[in-house]
Design a protein around this motif. Structure first.
Motif, PDB file in Angstrom:
ATOM      1  N   THR B  44       0.831  -1.204   0.000  1.00 11.18           N
ATOM      2  CA  THR B  44       0.000   0.000   0.000  1.00 11.18           C
ATOM      3  C   THR B  44       0.866   1.255   0.000  1.00 11.18           C
ATOM      4  OG1 THR B  44      -1.781  -1.168   1.115  1.00 11.18           O
ATOM      5  CG2 THR B  44      -1.816   1.234   1.249  1.00 11.18           C
ATOM      6  N   GLN B  84      -7.291   0.067  -1.236  1.00 12.69           N
ATOM      7  CA  GLN B  84      -7.516  -1.162  -0.477  1.00 12.69           C
ATOM      8  C   GLN B  84      -8.778  -1.060   0.377  1.00 12.69           C
ATOM      9  OE1 GLN B  84      -4.097  -2.387   1.752  1.00 12.69           O
ATOM     10  NE2 GLN B  84      -5.181  -3.982   2.860  1.00 12.69           N
ATOM     11  N   ASP B 160      -5.370  -2.089  -5.225  1.00  9.75           N
ATOM     12  CA  ASP B 160      -4.689  -2.509  -4.000  1.00  9.75           C
ATOM     13  C   ASP B 160      -5.562  -3.505  -3.250  1.00  9.75           C
ATOM     14  OD1 ASP B 160      -2.878  -2.675  -1.982  1.00  9.75           O
ATOM     15  OD2 ASP B 160      -3.210  -0.653  -1.182  1.00  9.75           O
ATOM     16  N   GLU B 161      -5.199  -4.758  -3.310  1.00 11.10           N
ATOM     17  CA  GLU B 161      -5.917  -5.846  -2.625  1.00 11.10           C
ATOM     18  C   GLU B 161      -7.436  -5.710  -2.760  1.00 11.10           C
ATOM     19  OE1 GLU B 161      -4.340  -7.791   0.527  1.00 11.10           O
ATOM     20  OE2 GLU B 161      -2.561  -6.539   0.807  1.00 11.10           O
TER      21      GLU B 161
END
Ligand SMILES: Nc1ncnc2c1ncn2[C@@H]1O[C@H](COP(=O)(O)OP(=O)(O)O)[C@@H](O)[C@H]1O
Ligand SMILES: [Mg+2]
Lengths: 417, 314
Positions: B44, B84, B160-161
């Motif tokens: 991140t 994320q 992001d994820e």
């Protein structure tokens, strides 16, 4: 500029979808206005007008034409809602009643008052001047009475029956404190002065046939409604401040910062959103009380100006609270406390004139006090000119608070770099 | 193919702590590049620097010709970001969210509304466009979160994820969306701590651990590092403590490595069937019950294990 506007609009939309926020922004002030209106008897009379009933006593030692006319004017039906006039022949007893706060004002007309004025070389001696004896703890009410008296005296001047009984002399003689006359009173006085008179008449009478008297009715709601609206304006600005921190913790602020939008536009948008929401709230409350209670708020342009200035000043406070707080919840609780304190200090519940002097001074830091001044002055027929002081005060307040908050925000670093 | 992203020695310090320690890699136009690493690896933080949210402590990155340090606005116009953590206005509808974010990307008028409709279609939420985001399931919110990143047709998309904490079905839908987007020509930087996602999606993978990029390449190139090996996985009971078994396993001929990860013992060997009998015997000698046995081809998990001695998921 466009994005600032869009962000503000988005916040306005979100605020007006939040049921809890709506309850505080609109419903609560509205219900409190009704509640306080009921308590003060605003809704009990058919003509929708409340009575102020300022107790005054006139000691007419003159017993001549001018003295009697003055008694007549003050006892007239047109002023019945405003004044509760009694007469007496005992000056000392009347002063005592004022001292004991039984009576707000004693007007003492000295013996020979009429004769002196009509005489060729009228004496300026204190002996022949009307005594205006007021309780200093009630400046607003006293101000209203004084301005009616001023109106009367001005008429006397107009009639050229004498030029010496001016208020200025009363002030010089120390019987009226200059602070005694506030904007509310002056406006009523101004109305009286404007009442057309028949210059052929030799004796002074009030022209009672004009419908001008209608606007002289004092509507309690004209104090209550803006008081409540301003109290919950403080809720709205802290709600807006809270949304700045909520966007930070909720990730949307971060997301905004990675769009092609600079941080000034974003912060400006948030501030603009608070401003828009507050203004919308005020206008809705004003509109609702106008439609439902026939409340006369007064000059439209004046209302718009005072609303914008009040919301501007209040937004400054919202930002300052936000700049000091760490979490959205902190803004909420500090905001609620400030809302209550400002409402009390600023005269939303009780007129500030009943408060200790230092509270009255301190109340000048609240947008409530200034805006309430502006609103009441408009409600009593004032125009934009009568708003100069409150408008300037609110704008200055807003600018100072914006600068301080901007400095604090800068140090706090909304985004960690 | 041209590089759309060139990361040059990127460093990020949080106070005394160095979260990213000089990372360099390139992404070519049209590929899906995954950053694979456990929680806290610095994924991140890396994305935050690339998306101009955080200024790098040192180093730079050039995205579509713009330096993140010198021309952040140029970078922001070129990239789409899917953070994320969900970043949406829950009190606005899906459509209102997309419209607002589209406006923030300087879209307006007809092109905005037609683009919003396209994206709604793409994330499969046309039916729910007028529902407030707060009424959505986790998976649906994730899809809106992705949609926001697509509005202005970015040249490079950071994700992001995007599948953390959602049900398998939504996860499937998201992985398919990523593949679709890529087929339509979008370049994607995808971060994950799921080896399977990196394997399924990526043309190339960078493995990141403790702020360092410890390996980079196609899946084939990476697994080659582990050698032509297989991994034998023994599942043991909850209450067993197999760690004492490890030294004796390592003594077996043709066993290259042995590790314990939770209830599993992993044994790396050139030929699983040759060592299987000996491994089971050693376990029985110690009285360790084996519930099941798997044989795995080398994968990114094995690469990570090989490089760090730890499992990707702890
Ligand atoms: N704002 C921050 N301040 C201090 N440390 C941070 C901050 N953000 C992340 N970290 C630390 O930096 C490391 C990398 O974090 P992160 O980039 O979020 O990893 P990942 O996304 O791979 O899970 C972690 O050890 C994390 O605790
Ligand atoms: Mg992360």
């Amino acid at each position: 500029m466009l994005k600032t506007f869009l962000i503000g609009l988005k916040d306005l939309k979100i605020a007006f979808r939040d049921r809890a926020a709506l309850i505080f922004m609109l419903l609560t002030p509205f219900l409190l206005t009704i509640g306080m209106g009921l308590v003060t008897g605003r809704f009990s009379s058919n003509d929708n007008s409340g009575a102020l009933n300022i107790p005054i006593v006139i000691v007419n030692l003159d017993n001549d034409s001018l003295g009697n006319t003055l008694v007549e004017v003050f006892s007239s039906e047109e002023l019945a809602d405003l004044l509760e006039t009694t007469t007496s022949q005992d000056a000392e007893a009347a002063r005592l009643l004022v001292n004991e706060d039984e009576i707000t004002v004693a007007i003492i007309i000295p013996e020979g008052f009429t004769q002196n004025i009509f005489s060729a070389n009228a004496s300026q001696s204190e002996e022949y001047q009307i005594e205006f004896y007021a309780n200093p703890s009630r400046p607003t009410s006293a101000g209203i009475v004084k301005t009616i008296l001023d109106g009367f005296m001005a008429r006397v001047d107009e009639m050229r029956v004498g030029g010496i009984t001016s208020v200025a002399q009363l002030i010089i003689s120390g019987r009226i404190s200059p602070e005694g006359a506030n904007a509310v009173g002056e406006e009523i006085g101004a109305r009286f002065e404007n009442t057309p008179t028949d210059s052929d008449e030799t004796l002074i009478t009030l022209n009672t046939s004009t419908n001008q008297t209608q606007t002289n009715e004092v509507d309690m709601l004209a104090y209550i409604a803006p008081g409540m609206a301003l109290m919950f304006l403080m809720y709205t600005v802290s709600y807006g401040g809270r949304s700045i921190l909520a966007e930070k913790s909720g990730g949307t602020l971060t997301r905004l910062l990675v769009t092609p939008t600079n941080s000034m536009q974003i912060l400006g948008g948030k501030v603009f959103g608070i401003f828009l929401t507050g203004a919308a709230q005020m206008f809705i409350l004003i509109g609702a009380t106008t439609l439902l209670f026939q409340l006369q708020w007064g000059d439209m342009l004046g209302i718009v100006l005072i609303v914008f200035a009040a919301v501007f000043g209040a937004t400054g406070w919202g930002l300052l609270i936000t700049a000091f707080a760490r979490t959205p919840n902190q803004v909420g609780s500090v905001g609620s406390a400030v809302m209550l304190i400002f409402a009390i200090m600023g005269g939303s519940f009780l007129s500030t004139e009943n408060m200790p002097a230092f509270v009255q001074t301190l109340s000048k830091i609240t947008p409530n006090a200034w805006a309430l001044d502006g609103f009441t002055s408009l409600a009593f027929g004032g125009n934009i000119a009568s708003l100069t002081t409150p408008l300037l005060a609110l704008l200055t307040m807003g600018i100072v608070l914006f600068l301080v908050s901007a400095f604090l925000f800068g140090r706090k670093n909304l985004v960690q770099k | 193919m041209a590089n759309i992203l060139e990361v040059q020695n990127l460093v990020k310090n949080y106070g005394d702590f160095q979260a990213v320690k000089g990372v360099s890699f390139n992404i070519q136009e049209g590929e899906i590049f995954s950053l694979l690493g456990p929680n806290g690896a610095g994924k991140t933080t890396t994305i935050s620097m690339l998306s101009t949210l955080y200024e790098p402590t040192s180093g730079d990155a050039i995205i579509a010709g713009h330096s993140v340090k010198k021309n952040p606005m140029g970078v922001r116009n070129a990239i789409g970001v899917v953070p994320q953590d969900l970043a949406l206005y829950e009190d606005l509808t899906a459509k209102e969210n997309l419209i607002f974010w589209g406006q923030m990307y300087n879209l307006s008028g007809k092109s905005l509304s037609s683009r919003v409709d396209e994206v709604l279609e793409q994330i499969g939420l046309t039916d729910k466009a007028k529902n407030k985001v707060k009424t959505f399931s986790g998976g649906m919110k994730r899809r809106v979160n992705i949609g926001v990143g697509l509005l202005h047709k970015p040249q490079l998309l950071f994700m992001d994820e995007p599948t953390v904490g959602i049900d398998p079905q939504s996860r499937r839908a998201i992985l398919d969306t990523v593949k679709d987007l890529n087929k339509q020509g979008m370049t994607v930087l995808y971060t994950t701590h799921y080896m399977e996602e990196a394997e399924e999606l990526s043309n190339r993978v960078g493995i990141i651990d403790h702020g360092e990029l410890i390996a980079i390449g196609t899946q084939k190139e990476l697994t080659k590092q582990v050698g032509e090996t297989e991994t034998l996985i023994l599942h043991v009971g909850e209450n067993e403590d197999p760690s004492a078994l490890i030294p004796s396993l390592k003594e077996i001929k043709n066993v290259l490595d042995a590790n314990v990860i939770g209830n599993e013992i992993s044994v790396v060997t050139p030929s699983a069937k040759d060592v299987l009998a000996s491994v089971v015997t050693k376990a029985n000698e110690r009285g360790i019950k084996i519930y099941s046995i798997d044989i795995r081809e080398p994968n990114l998990e094995a690469v990570f294990l090989h490089l760090t001695g730890r499992a990707l998921r702890d």
